[in-house]
Design a protein around this motif. Structure first.
Motif, mmCIF file in Angstrom:
data_model
loop_
_atom_site.group_PDB
_atom_site.id
_atom_site.type_symbol
_atom_site.label_atom_id
_atom_site.label_comp_id
_atom_site.label_asym_id
_atom_site.label_seq_id
_atom_site.Cartn_x
_atom_site.Cartn_y
_atom_site.Cartn_z
ATOM 1 N N THR A 79 31.739 -43.177 67.377
ATOM 2 C CA THR A 79 31.463 -42.726 66.202
ATOM 3 C C THR A 79 31.320 -41.318 67.064
ATOM 4 N N VAL A 80 30.782 -40.993 68.493
ATOM 5 C CA VAL A 80 31.122 -39.825 69.433
ATOM 6 C C VAL A 80 32.524 -39.388 69.580
ATOM 7 N N GLU A 81 33.686 -40.812 69.358
ATOM 8 C CA GLU A 81 35.096 -39.854 70.164
ATOM 9 C C GLU A 81 35.757 -39.706 68.138
ATOM 10 N N GLU A 82 35.303 -40.766 67.200
ATOM 11 C CA GLU A 82 35.448 -39.807 65.617
ATOM 12 C C GLU A 82 35.029 -38.055 65.521
ATOM 13 N N VAL A 83 33.631 -38.043 65.773
ATOM 14 C CA VAL A 83 33.271 -36.843 65.691
ATOM 15 C C VAL A 83 33.865 -35.632 66.437
ATOM 16 N N LYS A 84 34.936 -35.959 67.884
ATOM 17 C CA LYS A 84 35.205 -35.318 68.408
ATOM 18 C C LYS A 84 36.563 -35.036 68.005
ATOM 19 N N ASP A 85 36.725 -35.967 67.566
ATOM 20 C CA ASP A 85 38.030 -35.821 66.808
ATOM 21 C C ASP A 85 38.358 -34.531 65.168
ATOM 22 N N ALA A 86 37.340 -35.118 64.939
ATOM 23 C CA ALA A 86 37.060 -34.492 63.884
ATOM 24 C C ALA A 86 37.082 -32.957 64.384
ATOM 25 N N SER A 87 36.656 -32.615 64.930
ATOM 26 C CA SER A 87 35.937 -31.436 65.912
ATOM 27 C C SER A 87 37.221 -30.866 66.393
ATOM 28 N N LYS A 88 37.664 -31.681 67.239
ATOM 29 C CA LYS A 88 39.506 -31.260 67.705
ATOM 30 C C LYS A 88 39.988 -30.619 66.037
ATOM 31 N N LYS A 89 40.845 -31.489 65.013
ATOM 32 C CA LYS A 89 40.847 -31.335 64.121
ATOM 33 C C LYS A 89 40.711 -30.110 64.004
ATOM 34 N N THR A 90 38.881 -29.501 63.028
ATOM 35 C CA THR A 90 38.638 -28.564 62.070
ATOM 36 C C THR A 90 38.429 -27.301 63.625
ATOM 37 N N ALA A 91 39.070 -27.596 64.287
ATOM 38 C CA ALA A 91 39.444 -26.514 65.479
ATOM 39 C C ALA A 91 40.881 -26.116 65.608
ATOM 40 N N THR A 92 41.748 -26.968 65.308
ATOM 41 C CA THR A 92 43.160 -27.398 65.149
ATOM 42 C C THR A 92 42.988 -25.747 63.607
ATOM 43 N N GLU A 93 42.441 -26.428 62.732
ATOM 44 C CA GLU A 93 42.698 -26.723 61.154
ATOM 45 C C GLU A 93 42.105 -24.581 60.799
ATOM 46 N N VAL A 94 41.297 -24.536 62.380
ATOM 47 C CA VAL A 94 40.525 -23.578 61.527
ATOM 48 C C VAL A 94 41.870 -22.095 62.907
ATOM 49 N N ALA A 95 41.869 -22.683 63.801
ATOM 50 C CA ALA A 95 43.271 -21.650 64.213
ATOM 51 C C ALA A 95 44.048 -21.400 63.770
ATOM 52 N N ASP A 96 44.807 -22.501 63.305
ATOM 53 C CA ASP A 96 45.855 -22.247 62.150
ATOM 54 C C ASP A 96 45.816 -21.186 61.032
ATOM 55 N N ALA A 97 44.736 -21.675 60.441
ATOM 56 C CA ALA A 97 44.196 -21.007 59.578
ATOM 57 C C ALA A 97 43.667 -19.178 59.652
ATOM 58 N N ALA A 98 43.589 -18.912 60.890
ATOM 59 C CA ALA A 98 43.479 -17.756 61.337
ATOM 60 C C ALA A 98 44.640 -16.792 61.493
ATOM 61 N N LYS A 99 46.016 -18.132 61.988
ATOM 62 C CA LYS A 99 47.009 -16.969 62.409
ATOM 63 C C LYS A 99 48.185 -17.775 61.547
ATOM 64 N N LYS A 100 47.710 -18.086 60.359
ATOM 65 C CA LYS A 100 48.323 -18.063 58.679
ATOM 66 C C LYS A 100 47.971 -16.338 58.078
ATOM 67 N N THR A 101 46.424 -16.446 58.510
ATOM 68 C CA THR A 101 45.910 -14.829 57.552
ATOM 69 C C THR A 101 45.927 -14.480 58.443
ATOM 70 N N ALA A 102 46.299 -13.855 59.636
ATOM 71 C CA ALA A 102 46.628 -12.620 60.489
ATOM 72 C C ALA A 102 48.138 -12.462 60.281
ATOM 73 N N ALA A 103 49.468 -13.634 60.141
ATOM 74 C CA ALA A 103 50.245 -12.971 59.541
ATOM 75 C C ALA A 103 50.110 -12.806 58.134
ATOM 76 N N ASP A 104 49.759 -12.935 57.424
ATOM 77 C CA ASP A 104 49.653 -12.728 56.335
ATOM 78 C C ASP A 104 48.770 -10.892 55.489
ATOM 79 N N VAL A 105 48.293 -10.653 56.202
ATOM 80 C CA VAL A 105 47.843 -9.820 56.824
ATOM 81 C C VAL A 105 48.552 -8.372 57.552
ATOM 82 N N LYS A 106 49.215 -9.076 58.002
ATOM 83 C CA LYS A 106 50.108 -8.086 58.818
ATOM 84 C C LYS A 106 51.554 -8.049 58.065
ATOM 85 N N GLU A 107 52.059 -8.919 57.591
ATOM 86 C CA GLU A 107 52.875 -9.194 56.215
ATOM 87 C C GLU A 107 52.964 -8.064 54.826
#
Length: 132
Positions: free
Chosen positions: A71-99
């Motif tokens: 369960t701890v490993e699954e939570v860690k993996d989910a957290s990493k995945k969520t953090a990566t998704e948030v970072a990707d979404a922020a990059k996409k949003t920044a690119a959209d704003v710049k465009e």
């Protein structure tokens, strides 16, 4: 004749049943044990039950630990995945704003140029009209 054979068979079965139901007094093996042997036997039984219970508890604890670690490993993996998704979404949003900002600047520049060109044309038209 058949009735006689059947009657004889029934009587034989009844006799056999009566014999097998006779009073046979057998002492269980436990009655032959002395008090000390009974105590030793019970102590041994109790130890076996304790050992079995201890093994079962250890196995259950190991399974619980494994499940917790999973369960701890699954939570860690989910957290990493969520953090990566948030970072990707922020990059996409920044690119959209710049465009969007670039498009807005281009439109503003085009509008300013059109206004300037219109003003210059209007000024030329006015000058030509005044010359006439």
């Amino acid at each position: 004749m058949k009735k006689q054979i059947l009657s004889f068979a029934v009587i034989a079965l009844l006799a056999f049943a009566v014999q097998s139901c006779g009073n046979k007094e057998q002492k269980p093996e436990e009655d032959n044990l002395t008090l000390g042997n009974k105590v030793d036997s019970l102590t041994t039984d109790i130890e076996e039950v304790k050992d079995t219970a201890a093994v079962k508890i250890e196995n259950a604890a190991a399974e619980a630990k494994a499940a917790t670690n999973k369960t701890v490993e699954e939570v860690k993996d989910a957290s990493k995945k969520t953090a990566t998704e948030v970072a990707d979404a922020a990059k996409k949003t920044a690119a959209d704003v710049k465009e969007a900002a670039k498009k807005t600047a281009d439109k503003a520049e085009a509008a300013a140029k059109a206004a300037k060109d219109g003003t210059v044309k209007t000024a030329k038209d006015v000058n030509e009209a005044l010359k006439k």
